[in-house]
Design a protein around this motif. Structure first.
Motif, mmCIF file in Angstrom:
data_model
loop_
_atom_site.group_PDB
_atom_site.id
_atom_site.type_symbol
_atom_site.label_atom_id
_atom_site.label_comp_id
_atom_site.label_asym_id
_atom_site.label_seq_id
_atom_site.Cartn_x
_atom_site.Cartn_y
_atom_site.Cartn_z
ATOM 1 N N GLU A 296 0.845 -1.189 0.000
ATOM 2 C CA GLU A 296 0.000 0.000 0.000
ATOM 3 C C GLU A 296 0.882 1.242 0.000
ATOM 4 O O GLU A 296 1.911 1.280 0.670
ATOM 5 C CB GLU A 296 -0.909 0.018 1.234
ATOM 6 C CG GLU A 296 -1.868 -1.161 1.288
ATOM 7 C CD GLU A 296 -2.727 -1.151 2.547
ATOM 8 O OE1 GLU A 296 -2.404 -0.348 3.466
ATOM 9 O OE2 GLU A 296 -3.688 -1.927 2.625
ATOM 10 N N ASP A 298 0.799 5.412 0.540
ATOM 11 C CA ASP A 298 0.052 6.558 1.054
ATOM 12 C C ASP A 298 0.555 7.825 0.344
ATOM 13 O O ASP A 298 1.611 8.357 0.673
ATOM 14 C CB ASP A 298 0.248 6.674 2.567
ATOM 15 C CG ASP A 298 -0.661 7.736 3.187
ATOM 16 O OD1 ASP A 298 -1.364 8.423 2.432
ATOM 17 O OD2 ASP A 298 -0.658 7.864 4.426
ATOM 18 N N GLU A 300 -0.534 10.779 0.455
ATOM 19 C CA GLU A 300 -0.534 11.966 1.304
ATOM 20 C C GLU A 300 0.780 12.153 2.044
ATOM 21 O O GLU A 300 1.046 13.226 2.571
ATOM 22 C CB GLU A 300 -1.693 11.895 2.305
ATOM 23 C CG GLU A 300 -3.072 11.974 1.655
ATOM 24 C CD GLU A 300 -4.174 11.990 2.672
ATOM 25 O OE1 GLU A 300 -3.869 11.796 3.876
ATOM 26 O OE2 GLU A 300 -5.345 12.181 2.287
ATOM 27 N N ARG A 301 1.626 11.125 2.087
ATOM 28 C CA ARG A 301 2.921 11.222 2.761
ATOM 29 C C ARG A 301 4.051 11.610 1.799
ATOM 30 O O ARG A 301 5.217 11.496 2.148
ATOM 31 C CB ARG A 301 3.261 9.882 3.426
ATOM 32 C CG ARG A 301 2.334 9.527 4.573
ATOM 33 C CD ARG A 301 2.611 8.106 5.067
ATOM 34 N NE ARG A 301 3.953 7.965 5.599
ATOM 35 C CZ ARG A 301 4.294 8.151 6.872
ATOM 36 N NH1 ARG A 301 3.359 8.513 7.747
ATOM 37 N NH2 ARG A 301 5.523 7.974 7.287
#
Length: 314
Positions: A296, A298, A300-301
Motif C-alpha cells: 500500500e 500513502d 498523502e505522505r
C-alpha cells in the motif's frame, strides 16, 4: 566565493538563456519564466493550441459565449429581414419578435427545429440555410476540440514540494520524489536533473547536469525517489546551504515516460530553488505492507519529512 561554484559546466545552456533573470527559470508547475516579445498581435496559428490547452472552465465558457453570440447575430439578421417572413404565433412587440428570432436561430443552428416558427420568405430561407451550414461546421469543430482535449496525453505526476539534502550510502545526496496520481501505467520513466548557478560577478547563469544514482526505471507502480549522490565529482561537492542561496541555485527537473494507455511519450517538469531544499531531513516512507500482504502506498505522505539528529546530517 566558494571555488566549487566555478566548476566547468557540463551543459552550458538548457535553452533558458544565460542571462540571470528572476529567481527561477522553471516554475513549480513546469511553466517557463520567459516572456516572448515582438510577436504579432494576431496569431491564428496559435488558436488551436490555446483552445486545447486552456482550462476547462474557460473553454466551456468560450463555447457558451460563442453560441450566444452566434444566435444573437442571426437574431438581428432575422429582425432586419422582417419577422413577417416567418410563420409564428408570437406578438408584434419588439421583445416578442426578438425572442422569437433568437430561439428560431438556436433551433436552426442546432438543427432541432420544433416547428413553432418557420421561414416562408426567400430571404428568411436563405439566412436559415446559411445558419444551418454554419451550425453543422461549428458543432463539428467543437466536437473535434473536445476530442482533442480528452485524447491529449498529459502527465499527472506530483512532485514532493521540498527536496532534501540527506545522508545516502555514506555520502550526502540531493533527493526529491514523485508519484503518479493516475491509475494508468507508466513505463520507461527517465529523470534528468540540471543545476543552475548564478555567477554574481558576471550576472550570468551556468547549467550543469547532475549525474543520478538511477536515471531510469522501467516500471513505476509506486513512488520514485530521485537521488544525486554528492561525491568528489559532483558539482555540489563542498557547497553549503549558504553557498547555494548566494548563487541562487535552481534544480531543474525533467521527467520523461511512456504512457501505456495512450501509447505516447509524456513529459513533466518542475524545479527546486535553494529555499525549497531542506537540509538535515529525509523523507518518511510512503509504502507499507497491508494486512492482506498487498503493498500500500500513502500518497498523502509524499511531502512527509523527518528531521535527522545532528550526528546524522553529514
Amino acid at each position: 566565493m566558494n571555488p566549487n561554484l566555478r566548476r566547468t559546466p557540463i551543459d552550458d545552456d538548457l535553452g533558458l538563456g544565460l542571462q540571470a533573470g528572476r529567481e527561477r527559470g522553471v516554475n513549480k508547475d513546469g511553466s517557463f519564466n520567459v516572456r516572448r516579445m515582438g510577436l504579432p498581435r494576431f496569431r491564428p496559428y496559435d488558436l488551436y493550441h490555446h483552445l486545447i490547452t486552456m482550462g476547462w472552465g474557460r473553454f466551456l465558457g468560450l463555447l457558451f459565449l460563442a453560441f450566444l453570440a452566434t444566435n444573437a447575430v442571426f437574431a438581428l439578421i432575422y429582425l432586419g429581414i422582417g419577422m413577417e417572413q416567418f410563420t409564428r404565433q408570437g406578438g408584434m412587440g419588439f421583445r416578442e419578435r426578438l425572442q422569437d428570432a433568437f430561439f428560431f436561430s438556436a433551433q436552426t443552428l442546432t438543427t432541432v427545429g420544433y416547428g413553432h416558427i418557420s421561414p416562408h420568405g426567400f430571404l428568411a430561407n436563405v439566412a436559415a440555410a446559411l445558419e444551418s451550414l454554419l451550425g453543422l461546421l461549428s458543432f463539428a469543430l467543437a466536437t473535434g476540440l473536445l476530442y482533442g482535449r480528452f485524447s491529449r496525453p498529459q502527465a499527472c505526476l506530483r512532485f514532493s514540494n521540498p527536496a532534501v539534502m540527506a545522508p545516502y550510502q555514506g555520502l550526502t545526496g540531493f533527493m526529491f520524489r514523485l508519484v503518479n496520481m493516475r491509475s494508468n501505467e507508466l513505463i520507461e520513466v527517465e529523470a534528468t536533473v540540471s543545476l543552475s548557478l548564478q555567477d554574481p560577478a558576471s550576472a550570468t547563469r551556468r547549467f550543469m547536469l547532475l549525474p543520478l544514482e538511477r536515471p531510469k526505471i522501467h516500471l513505476f507502480p509506486s513512488s520514485w525517489t530521485v537521488v544525486h549522490p554528492i561525491d568528489e565529482t559532483s558539482p555540489l561537492f563542498g557547497l553549503t546551504e549558504a553557498d547555494l542561496r548566494h548563487a541562487k541555485a535552481e534544480f531543474i527537473v525533467l521527467i520523461k515516460a511512456f504512457d501505456d494507455t495512450f501509447s505516447q511519450t509524456i513529459y513533466a517538469r518542475t524545479s527546486y530553488t535553494a529555499d525549497e531544499v531542506r537540509w538535515g531531513a529525509r523523507f518518511k516512507p510512503m509504502a507499507f505492507i497491508g494486512p492482506d500482504g498487498m503493498t500500500e502506498m500513502d500518497v498523502e505522505r509524499l511531502d512527509a519529512l523527518e528531521d535527522l539528529a545532528p550526528a546524522h546530517r553529514s
